[in-house]
Structure formats: structure tokens, C-alpha cells
Design a protein around this motif. Structure first.
Motif, mmCIF file in Angstrom:
data_model
loop_
_atom_site.group_PDB
_atom_site.id
_atom_site.type_symbol
_atom_site.label_atom_id
_atom_site.label_comp_id
_atom_site.label_asym_id
_atom_site.label_seq_id
_atom_site.Cartn_x
_atom_site.Cartn_y
_atom_site.Cartn_z
ATOM 1 N N GLY A 163 39.162 34.100 29.878
ATOM 2 C CA GLY A 163 38.955 35.134 30.892
ATOM 3 C C GLY A 163 39.515 34.704 32.223
ATOM 4 N N LEU A 164 39.282 33.443 32.576
ATOM 5 C CA LEU A 164 39.755 32.939 33.859
ATOM 6 C C LEU A 164 41.267 33.051 33.988
ATOM 7 C CD1 LEU A 164 37.501 29.798 34.272
ATOM 8 C CD2 LEU A 164 37.650 31.710 35.835
ATOM 9 N N CYS A 209 42.529 36.549 34.415
ATOM 10 C CA CYS A 209 42.253 37.195 35.680
ATOM 11 C C CYS A 209 42.924 36.518 36.864
ATOM 12 C CB CYS A 209 40.756 37.272 35.938
ATOM 13 S SG CYS A 209 39.930 38.378 34.795
ATOM 14 N N SER A 210 43.861 35.625 36.631
ATOM 15 C CA SER A 210 44.544 35.034 37.777
ATOM 16 C C SER A 210 45.384 36.110 38.458
ATOM 17 C CB SER A 210 45.424 33.869 37.327
ATOM 18 O OG SER A 210 46.378 34.347 36.428
#
Lengths: 279, 434
Positions: free
Chosen positions: B14-15, B18-19
Motif C-alpha cells: 500500500g505504501l 500511494c507514493s
């Protein structure tokens, strides 16, 4: 009966993994954004460049070094407390006033509920237009009270509804018993019925206080934070900062707001809950 | 244990997902930018232009002409106010148009991350036809052109009521800032409100400081501030803020300065309730909505002002220029450039006629119906100097601080300090002032 801790449910009608979609949504739309709120606060994310680099506590240092953040936090708390007080006073007053189920009261309740359903921006712009030309929204000391009153006016119908529901659930025999014991209506009201409203108070105070901490729309529409930034609550400050492309700083502030709401929520709800224990 | 590893994997996935979505790989500007014939066929190509509420009618004539000539489809999408903020937010989340109205100043080109988001307009075919004094006045960031100037940029200066001046027997417009203050004091002695300011709507307050800095700006003030050699807190800048405050305290402004709004300012000047207003072109736009060209020509005049004379301070705004985005679709990127070339080329005459606005090209005459004051504004441009917005690498909220000063909650020194602090914060975020 099957074994298990008392109160636990052991009916295995559906496999547990049926919960996965629900938890998946929760993770993506609630948990991850909160995590990012923490992560981005420690970066230099901005509209000016493509890379995002970690910067440690720099954003926090910068925000705490000038007084703007603390001023915005102070204004936010003052605003939230004012809204909580006004909204509950108005809501409680209306509920007591309109408690009996007469035709007039039913109509009046509907009217007081209409602002709750209205768009907050519309409410803000209407009041801004009403006060145009007066000094009500131009005073650097009292404007925040005026805006808090507008906020409370919009939401008092909801508080009224919850207090009404609270009043309706008080069993008649309790008040009747009080009367037989010789309590006047006044005493019965303050000593019997009001204490029994404690759960409604808990809900109303908590939602009004914590909801208005996240306020933005009404203030933005009526004053935009003015005059002289005396009504610049934290969300307006965040909005301005974000608009300048300082995304990381804005995220840091919203993290501070999140922490502030959390820090205030626990003791407030704890204290209000304590009051309910006597019931 | 396994479950936690899985959860960790999902989280880190997810990280990365979502950058920053606007972080497209900075495709090396390969120097050579190609320009198609403005009327070359573009059948099946669909372009989007973002415009603000006050600029969404600007492209109409051009778009109609371009669609007819090329067969392309052009859609003008209105982005809600506050426009700049909304556009920045959209771009930050990966949403880009082909073209957009944008303030062509260094600070705003920086704010939209021109280097990675915008197409360079190097070698634009229309440049040779633009008035040479205005060609490079704005639209450049670090010597690369990113914006096409389509209309005459706004200028900070003084709009005055000719009838009020005449009835107070002021026959000549002031020749310097001090001269203007002298006239203002005479007017006040005759019972006229010399200046009208809008403390409630705030944004015009900064013009008063900027016109006082015009001569310093000519001498490179903003370059020095950009590099940290000078600061808003320096005595010469603080002095302009203090002068503004002392003129207000002296009673040279409307008594309701704290609560007055933009609308009130226009009404006051038109009705002769005040003699002068320091403002920019959008103020004249308001007057145009309130009165016809003939009465504006007879009533309202314009002169630029600076401490040493009549140097204007130009401040191009969003309605003055367009930028073309790097969308990653080479065909649409070329078509967007072609639309700009059409706009400033074959379509320019019908554009200025449709908008009834001053022409930037000597070969295309300005329409006959352009009000006199706007021609005066345009005439002041060649000698004008860039505003803070035009020349500073970051654009702090000077106006909010000044409005706070008017409301009585800040001193001139505090205004300067707050402005400098914010300037440094913004400039650092933008990679300047390391």
C-alpha cells in the motif's frame, strides 16, 4: 450448551474469512490513510518537486518554532468548547420545550431539524450575507463566538433529537414515584430526569466537541479565518498550507489535530461515562 | 507470525502504491521542441483546457476557430475557486489537463513544479511577432519558457477618479509616491477621502508595499531576497510597511478600512466617495461590470507610481497566460502546443476582438473599444518592474499579514518577520535558500 467463556458466541455458521472484504476496506480506506498521515509528516513532500525524502522531525520543529500552530490550536479548542456549550444548551432547551407530542411541537421539531440537513457551506454563506455590513463578523474578539453560535444553530436540531429520545426513555413510574414522595416538578426535573439524561449528554457533548474540532466549512464560508485570523481554526490553517504546496507541513498539522482530538476525546468520554455509572 | 508478515507485506505494498502520483519520471527535456503548422489536421484528438471561473470564457473564440481549422475537439473545464489551490491539488494527485490557465510567474511555475509537469515552450513560433518589450517579461523559470502570455499582464498602480481630482483642482497626476501623498493630504483637507482600501478582502493590501518597493525591485531586490542576501525584515522593506500603516493612521484611507471589501472599493471610486485606489487590472474588470466604456473613459484614469517616479509593478495573473502539461501522450502534447501556436498565430486577431482586449502583437491592432485606462496600463508595461509574485521564487502571504496589521493585531515588524519566515519555508521546500 457448548463450552466456552460465558457470553462468547460459538455458533460457527460462517467461515471467518468472510470478514476479509470488510477488513480489507477498513484497511485501505481507514487504516492506511491514518498510517500515511504519520508517514508523510516526517517527509518533505511538496508540490514543488517529485521526490519525497524523509526529514525526521524537521516539520515539527518548524511548526513549533513559530507561534502560528499554537495559535491555531488554541483557537480550535476555544471554538470547539464554545460550540459544545451552545449546541447542548440550545438542544437541551428545545428538547424540554418541545417534549410533549402536540401537533405544534411536532411541526416545530421538524423546523429545528432542517438546518441539520442543510449544507454547512450554504448555512455559512447565508449568515455571511445576513451579517454583511454589520460589525458582527469584523470584531477580533467576538467573531469566534458568533461563528460558534452559527455552528451550534446548525447542529442544535440533532442535539434536540437526542435529548428528546433521552427524555422519552425515562420511565414514567420514576417521576411518578418522585411526585408521590412530595418532589415538586422543579425538583423532579433537576434531581430525577436530568441525571437520567447522562447517556444523551455523553453522546451530545462528545460529538459536538470533537466534531467541531474538525470544523472547517462553516468558518470558511462565514469568515475564511478572519478578521485578523482570530477565527483561523486549525483546519483552515491546514487548508492554506496545503494550498501553498507544502503538503508535508499540512500533513504534520493534521497529525497534530488527530493527536489533539485523541488526547481530548479519552478524558472527556471517560468523565462523561463516569457520570453514567450511577444509573 | 505468518499472518503478521502477510499484513506487513500488504501494508508496504500500500505504501508504495500511494507514493506521490505526480512523480512522473522527469523525462529529460530533449532540447528540441517541435511545432506543427497551427492549422494542421488533428481529427480525433481531444484536448482539455482548465480554466477558472473568471477565465473560462476567454478561450471561446480561439477554441471555436481551432476546432474548425483542425478537426480537434477542445473542452474547457472550469476548476472551482480558489483556482490555483484546486489545480495544485489535482496535479498533486496525478490529474492533468493538456493546457491550463496559470499565473506565468517564477513563484507559481515553481509551485506547479514546472520542470517535471510542464512542457517547455522553447522556440515558440509566435515569439517573433510579440512586442519585443513584453516577450520575455514573464513565463520563464530558470531561462526555460513554460507559459504563453496571451493578454497584457496586470500592473499594480493607481486608479483615480478624474472628476474628484478636477473638482479639487488637481490638474496633473502625481510624479512620485511622495507627490501622491502630498495630493492625498490636500484632498483630505478638502474633505475628500484620498484612498480606499479593502481590509476585509485583504488581497489588495500588498500592492501598497510592492509599489513602494518598485525602485528597489528595479535594483534587484527580489534576486537578493531569493538568495538570502536581503530579507523582508531589512529596514528598507519594513519602512514601506510602516509607511503604509502611518498613512492609514493619519486618516488618508476610508474609515471602514477594516471591514471594506473588493466590491465596496469599486463602488467608492466610481461614485467619487474616494479619489484613488491602488489596484490591479481585475479591479478595472469590476468597474467594467458596473459602468460602460464611455463613462469609464470620462471618469476613471490610471497612473503607475513608485518612490522615484512612475514605474509600474507588473503582476501577470492566471487569466493572462496558459501552460501546456506533460501528459505522457506525445500526440496530445504536440496538439496542445499547436493550439497555443494557433492562439497566438492565425487566431490572435479574432481573439483580441472577441475579448475586446489589448493586443500584445504590433501587427495586430487593439480593438477600438478598449477603455482608455487599460491602454494606459498597457503603456506602462515596458518600463514596469516585476512584482513579488513575478520575481520572488516563493509567494508568502504578505497580504494576510498586512490585513492583520490593519485590523490592529500585528506591528509592521511582525508583518515583516512573519512574511520572511513563510518565504523561507516556501523557498526551502522549493529547493532554494538551502
Amino acid at each position: 450448551m457448548v463450552t466456552g467463556a460465558p457470553g462468547s458466541i460459538n455458533r460457527r455458521t460462517h467461515p471467518l474469512w468472510f470478514l476479509v472484504p470488510a477488513y480489507g476496506l477498513l484497511l485501505v480506506f481507514f487504516f492506511l490513510p491514518t498510517v500515511f498521515n504519520f508517514v508523510y509528516a516526517f517527509t518533505d513532500w511538496s508540490g514543488f518537486k517529485a521526490e519525497i525524502n524523509p526529514v525526521g522531525f524537521e516539520n515539527f520543529d518548524q511548526l513549533t518554532s513559530d507561534g502560528t500552530l499554537f495559535r491555531a490550536l488554541r483557537i480550535t479548542i476555544v471554538y470547539a468548547v464554545l460550540v459544545a456549550v451552545f449546541q447542548n444548551l440550545f438542544g437541551f432547551g428545545l428538547a424540554v420545550l418541545l417534549e410533549r407530542d402536540t401537533v405544534v411541537n411536532r411541526i416545530a421539531r421538524t423546523f429545528f431539524l432542517i438546518p441539520v440537513l442543510m449544507s454547512a457551506l450554504a448555512v455559512g454563506y447565508i449568515f455571511q450575507a445576513l451579517f454583511q455590513g454589520s460589525t458582527l463578523l469584523a470584531d477580533t474578539t467576538w467573531t469566534i463566538v458568533v461563528v460558534a453560535l452559527i455552528h451550534a444553530w446548525k447542529w442544535m436540531g440533532l442535539s434536540m433529537l437526542i435529548y428528546l429520545a433521552g427524555l422519552k426513555t425515562i420511565p414514567l413510574d420514576v417521576t411518578e414515584a418522585a411526585h408521590i414522595d412530595g418532589a415538586s416538578r422543579w425538583t423532579a426535573f433537576w434531581k430525577i430526569r436530568v441525571p437520567l439524561l447522562a447517556p444523551a449528554v455523553t453522546f451530545n457533548v462528545a460529538t459536538a466537541l470533537l466534531g467541531s474540532m474538525n470544523g472547517f466549512d462553516i468558518v470558511q464560508a462565514t469568515t475564511g479565518g478572519g478578521p485578523a485570523r482570530t477565527t483561523e481554526i486549525l483546519n483552515i490553517f491546514i487548508y492554506r498550507t496545503f494550498g501553498q504546496g507544502l503538503f508535508a507541513q499540512a500533513t504534520t498539522m493534521s497529525l497534530m489535530l488527530f493527536l489533539l482530538v485523541a488526547v481530548m476525546a479519552f478524558p472527556v468520554i471517560y468523565v462523561l461515562r463516569k457520570r453514567e455509572e450511577v444509573l | 507470525m505468518k499472518r503478521w508478515i502477510a499484513l506487513g507485506a500488504v501494508l508496504s505494498l500500500g505504501l508504495t502504491a500511494c507514493s506521490d502520483p505526480s512523480a512522473t519520471s522527469t523525462s529529460a527535456d530533449s532540447g528540441a521542441v517541435t511545432w506543427a503548422d497551427p492549422t494542421a489536421k488533428l481529427d480525433g484528438v481531444k484536448l482539455t483546457i482548465w480554466a477558472a471561473q473568471n477565465s473560462n470564457t476567454v478561450p471561446k473564440a480561439v477554441v471555436d476557430g481551432f476546432q474548425q481549422a483542425t478537426g480537434a475537439t477542445v473542452e474547457v473545464v472550469t476548476v472551482p475557486d480558489p483556482y490555483e489551490q484546486s489545480v495544485q491539488t489535482k496535479v498533486a494527485t496525478g490529474d492533468k489537463p493538456d493546457l491550463a490557465f496559470w499565473q506565468p510567474t517564477a513563484s507559481m511555475l515553481t509551485a506547479i513544479n514546472a520542470r517535471s509537469n510542464l512542457q517547455p515552450l522553447t522556440g515558440a513560433p509566435w515569439l517573433s511577432t510579440v512586442d519585443s518589450a513584453l516577450k520575455d517579461i514573464t513565463g520563464l523559470l530558470d531561462d526555460t519558457r513554460y507559459a504563453a502570455l496571451i493578454t497584457s499582464p496586470a500592473v499594480e498602480g493607481v486608479y483615480y477618479n478624474k472628476e474628484v481630482f478636477a473638482s479639487a483642482s488637481v490638474t496633473e497626476t502625481p510624479k512620485s509616491f511622495d507627490d501622491m501623498i502630498k495630493i492625498a493630504r490636500d484632498l483630505k483637507a478638502k474633505g475628500v477621502t484620498p484612498f480606499y482600501e479593502m481590509g476585509a478582502d485583504r488581497w489588495a493590501t500588498q500592492w501598497w508595499v510592492q509599489v513602494q518597493l518598485a525602485d528597489a525591485a528595479k535594483a534587484g531586490l527580489w534576486e537578493r531576497i531569493n538568495t538570502g542576501q536581503a530579507k523582508f525584515t531589512d529596514p528598507d522593506v519594513v519602512k514601506t510597511i510602516a509607511t503604509y500603516q502611518s498613512l492609514i493612521n493619519e486618516g488618508l484611507f476610508n474609515s471602514d478600512i477594516k471591514t471594506a471589501k473588493f466590491e465596496d472599493q469599486g463602488t467608492a471610486l466610481l461614485d467619487g466617495k474616494a479619489a484613488m485606489v491602488v489596484q490591479v487590472n481585475s479591479f478595472f474588470g469590476q468597474l467594467q461590470a458596473k459602468a460602460d466604456t464611455a463613462s469609464l473613459d470620462s471618469k476613471i484614469g490610471f497612473f503607475p507610481i513608485s518612490p522615484g517616479g512612475n514605474i509600474g509593478t507588473f503582476i501577470p495573473d492566471q487569466s493572462n497566460a496558459l501552460v501546456a502539461f506533460k501528459t505522457g501522450d506525445a500526440k496530445r502534447e504536440a496538439a496542445a502546443r499547436q493550439l497555443l501556436a494557433y492562439w497566438m498565430g492565425p487566431g490572435y486577431r479574432s481573439f483580441v476582438t472577441d475579448r475586446n482586449t489589448v493586443s500584445l502583437q504590433p501587427a495586430v491592432a487593439s480593438p477600438a473599444g478598449v477603455p482608455k485606462a487599460l491602454l494606459d496600463v498597457h503603456a506602462s508595461l515596458p518600463s514596469a518592474v516585476g512584482s513579488m509574485q513575478a520575481l520572488a521564487v516563493a509567494n508568502p502571504d504578505l497580504y494576510i499579514n498586512l490585513a492583520d496589521m490593519i485590523a490592529g493585531t500585528m506591528t509592521p515588524e511582525q508583518v515583516a518577520k512573519a512574511t520572511q519566515d513563510q518565504f523561507e519555508q516556501l523557498a526551502k521546500a522549493a529547493g532554494y535558500l538551502k
